[in-house]
Design a protein around this motif. Structure first.
Motif, PDB file in Angstrom:
ATOM      1  N   THR A  41       0.796  -1.347   0.159  1.00  0.00           N
ATOM      2  CA  THR A  41       0.130  -0.066   0.059  1.00  0.00           C
ATOM      3  C   THR A  41       0.987   1.318   0.150  1.00  0.00           C
ATOM      4  OG1 THR A  41      -1.906   0.931   1.090  1.00  0.00           O
ATOM      5  CG2 THR A  41      -0.106   0.027   2.496  1.00  0.00           C
ATOM      6  N   SER A  42       0.282   2.320  -0.203  1.00  0.00           N
ATOM      7  CA  SER A  42       1.069   3.528  -0.225  1.00  0.00           C
ATOM      8  C   SER A  42       0.452   4.542   0.598  1.00  0.00           C
ATOM      9  CB  SER A  42       1.386   4.112  -1.780  1.00  0.00           C
ATOM     10  OG  SER A  42       1.958   5.297  -1.567  1.00  0.00           O
ATOM     11  N   VAL A  43       1.285   5.338   1.664  1.00  0.00           N
ATOM     12  CA  VAL A  43       0.751   6.402   2.418  1.00  0.00           C
ATOM     13  C   VAL A  43       1.605   7.509   2.288  1.00  0.00           C
ATOM     14  CG1 VAL A  43      -0.694   4.828   3.868  1.00  0.00           C
ATOM     15  CG2 VAL A  43       1.875   5.394   4.182  1.00  0.00           C
ATOM     16  N   SER A  44       1.150   8.802   2.675  1.00  0.00           N
ATOM     17  CA  SER A  44       2.156   9.920   2.538  1.00  0.00           C
ATOM     18  C   SER A  44       2.375  10.358   4.064  1.00  0.00           C
ATOM     19  CB  SER A  44       1.515  10.874   2.011  1.00  0.00           C
ATOM     20  OG  SER A  44       1.311  10.445   0.678  1.00  0.00           O
ATOM     21  N   LEU A  45       3.491  10.363   4.388  1.00  0.00           N
ATOM     22  CA  LEU A  45       3.773  11.002   5.752  1.00  0.00           C
ATOM     23  C   LEU A  45       4.565  12.354   5.652  1.00  0.00           C
ATOM     24  CD1 LEU A  45       4.857   7.638   7.435  1.00  0.00           C
ATOM     25  CD2 LEU A  45       2.784   8.570   7.683  1.00  0.00           C
ATOM     26  N   ARG A  46       4.509  12.877   6.645  1.00  0.00           N
ATOM     27  CA  ARG A  46       5.173  14.202   7.001  1.00  0.00           C
ATOM     28  C   ARG A  46       6.636  13.689   7.037  1.00  0.00           C
ATOM     29  NH1 ARG A  46       0.716  15.967   9.448  1.00  0.00           N
ATOM     30  NH2 ARG A  46      -0.182  17.631   8.667  1.00  0.00           N
ATOM     31  N   ALA A  47       7.733  14.554   6.657  1.00  0.00           N
ATOM     32  CA  ALA A  47       9.039  13.764   6.738  1.00  0.00           C
ATOM     33  C   ALA A  47       9.502  13.742   8.139  1.00  0.00           C
ATOM     34  CB  ALA A  47       9.943  15.080   6.060  1.00  0.00           C
ATOM     35  N   SER A  48       8.945  14.639   9.178  1.00  0.00           N
ATOM     36  CA  SER A  48       9.494  14.526  10.257  1.00  0.00           C
ATOM     37  C   SER A  48       9.058  13.135  11.055  1.00  0.00           C
ATOM     38  CB  SER A  48       8.991  15.960  11.242  1.00  0.00           C
ATOM     39  OG  SER A  48       7.568  15.864  11.206  1.00  0.00           O
ATOM     40  N   ARG A  52      10.864  10.046  12.703  1.00  0.00           N
ATOM     41  CA  ARG A  52      10.580   9.703  13.983  1.00  0.00           C
ATOM     42  C   ARG A  52      10.144   8.116  13.923  1.00  0.00           C
ATOM     43  NH1 ARG A  52       6.020  13.062  15.688  1.00  0.00           N
ATOM     44  NH2 ARG A  52       5.869  11.533  17.274  1.00  0.00           N
ATOM     45  N   LEU A  53       9.328   7.665  13.073  1.00  0.00           N
ATOM     46  CA  LEU A  53       9.064   6.191  12.775  1.00  0.00           C
ATOM     47  C   LEU A  53      10.308   5.485  12.642  1.00  0.00           C
ATOM     48  CD1 LEU A  53       7.039   3.935  12.539  1.00  0.00           C
ATOM     49  CD2 LEU A  53       6.889   4.734  10.070  1.00  0.00           C
ATOM     50  N   LYS A  54      11.151   5.896  11.586  1.00  0.00           N
ATOM     51  CA  LYS A  54      12.354   5.101  11.356  1.00  0.00           C
ATOM     52  C   LYS A  54      13.110   4.921  12.618  1.00  0.00           C
ATOM     53  CE  LYS A  54      15.378   4.725   7.423  1.00  0.00           C
ATOM     54  NZ  LYS A  54      15.834   5.382   6.041  1.00  0.00           N
ATOM     55  N   THR A  55      13.439   6.031  13.313  1.00  0.00           N
ATOM     56  CA  THR A  55      14.399   6.121  14.242  1.00  0.00           C
ATOM     57  C   THR A  55      13.768   5.007  15.481  1.00  0.00           C
ATOM     58  OG1 THR A  55      14.937   8.262  14.026  1.00  0.00           O
ATOM     59  CG2 THR A  55      15.414   7.423  16.191  1.00  0.00           C
ATOM     60  N   TRP A  56      12.589   5.033  15.628  1.00  0.00           N
ATOM     61  CA  TRP A  56      11.841   4.230  16.637  1.00  0.00           C
ATOM     62  C   TRP A  56      11.817   3.065  16.464  1.00  0.00           C
ATOM     63  CZ3 TRP A  56       8.294   0.496  18.061  1.00  0.00           C
ATOM     64  CH2 TRP A  56       7.923   0.311  19.303  1.00  0.00           C
ATOM     65  N   ILE A  64      10.056  -0.997   9.919  1.00  0.00           N
ATOM     66  CA  ILE A  64       9.127  -0.017   9.714  1.00  0.00           C
ATOM     67  C   ILE A  64       7.565  -0.547   9.548  1.00  0.00           C
ATOM     68  CG2 ILE A  64       7.761   2.148   8.402  1.00  0.00           C
ATOM     69  CD1 ILE A  64      10.856   3.130   7.968  1.00  0.00           C
ATOM     70  N   GLN A  65       7.440  -1.541   8.628  1.00  0.00           N
ATOM     71  CA  GLN A  65       6.040  -2.105   8.354  1.00  0.00           C
ATOM     72  C   GLN A  65       5.510  -2.899   9.671  1.00  0.00           C
ATOM     73  OE1 GLN A  65       7.043  -4.572   4.944  1.00  0.00           O
ATOM     74  NE2 GLN A  65       6.942  -6.454   6.280  1.00  0.00           N
ATOM     75  N   GLU A  66       6.396  -3.609  10.594  1.00  0.00           N
ATOM     76  CA  GLU A  66       6.071  -4.004  11.769  1.00  0.00           C
ATOM     77  C   GLU A  66       5.407  -3.080  12.681  1.00  0.00           C
ATOM     78  OE1 GLU A  66       9.240  -7.664  11.957  1.00  0.00           O
ATOM     79  OE2 GLU A  66      10.084  -5.836  12.599  1.00  0.00           O
ATOM     80  N   VAL A  67       6.156  -2.092  12.870  1.00  0.00           N
ATOM     81  CA  VAL A  67       5.675  -0.847  13.888  1.00  0.00           C
ATOM     82  C   VAL A  67       4.573  -0.402  13.373  1.00  0.00           C
ATOM     83  CG1 VAL A  67       6.039   1.430  14.607  1.00  0.00           C
ATOM     84  CG2 VAL A  67       8.335  -0.222  14.237  1.00  0.00           C
ATOM     85  N   LEU A  68       4.446  -0.101  12.035  1.00  0.00           N
ATOM     86  CA  LEU A  68       2.680   0.221  11.369  1.00  0.00           C
ATOM     87  C   LEU A  68       2.104  -0.860  11.607  1.00  0.00           C
ATOM     88  CD1 LEU A  68       4.035   2.192   8.264  1.00  0.00           C
ATOM     89  CD2 LEU A  68       3.051   3.163  10.351  1.00  0.00           C
ATOM     90  N   GLU A  69       2.302  -2.146  11.556  1.00  0.00           N
ATOM     91  CA  GLU A  69       1.276  -3.205  11.498  1.00  0.00           C
ATOM     92  C   GLU A  69       0.656  -3.072  12.939  1.00  0.00           C
ATOM     93  OE1 GLU A  69      -1.051  -6.894  10.832  1.00  0.00           O
ATOM     94  OE2 GLU A  69      -0.212  -5.187   9.391  1.00  0.00           O
TER      95      GLU A  69
END
Length: 77
Positions: A41-48, A52-56, A64-69
């Protein structure tokens, strides 16, 4: 009906100071415990937010996909 593509001005993209040159993460082909497979799927996120998601995710040794899931599953429950 005209099917000729419209010319696009790419000057803004070429002259931007965009630093996000990361290669997309490969899609995990393992099936989750529920037996369902992954779908793209495709979503748009703010760069910030993405940063933060990538860092976490990295700090917790997750993708990233596991965190989002996990987050969406918790939110939708």
């Amino acid at each position: 009906m005209n099917l000729t593509p419209r010319p696009r001005d790419l000057t803004m993209l070429l002259n931007s100071d965009r630093t996000d040159t990361a290669i997309p993460e490969p899609v995990d082909t393992e099936k989750p415990e529920s037996g369902e497979g992954w779908v793209k799927t495709s979503v748009s996120l703010r760069a910030s937010t993405r940063r933060r998601l990538k860092t976490w995710a990295a700090a917790h040794d997750m993708r990233i996909q596991e965190v989002l899931e996990d987050a969406l599953d918790s939110y939708l429950s």
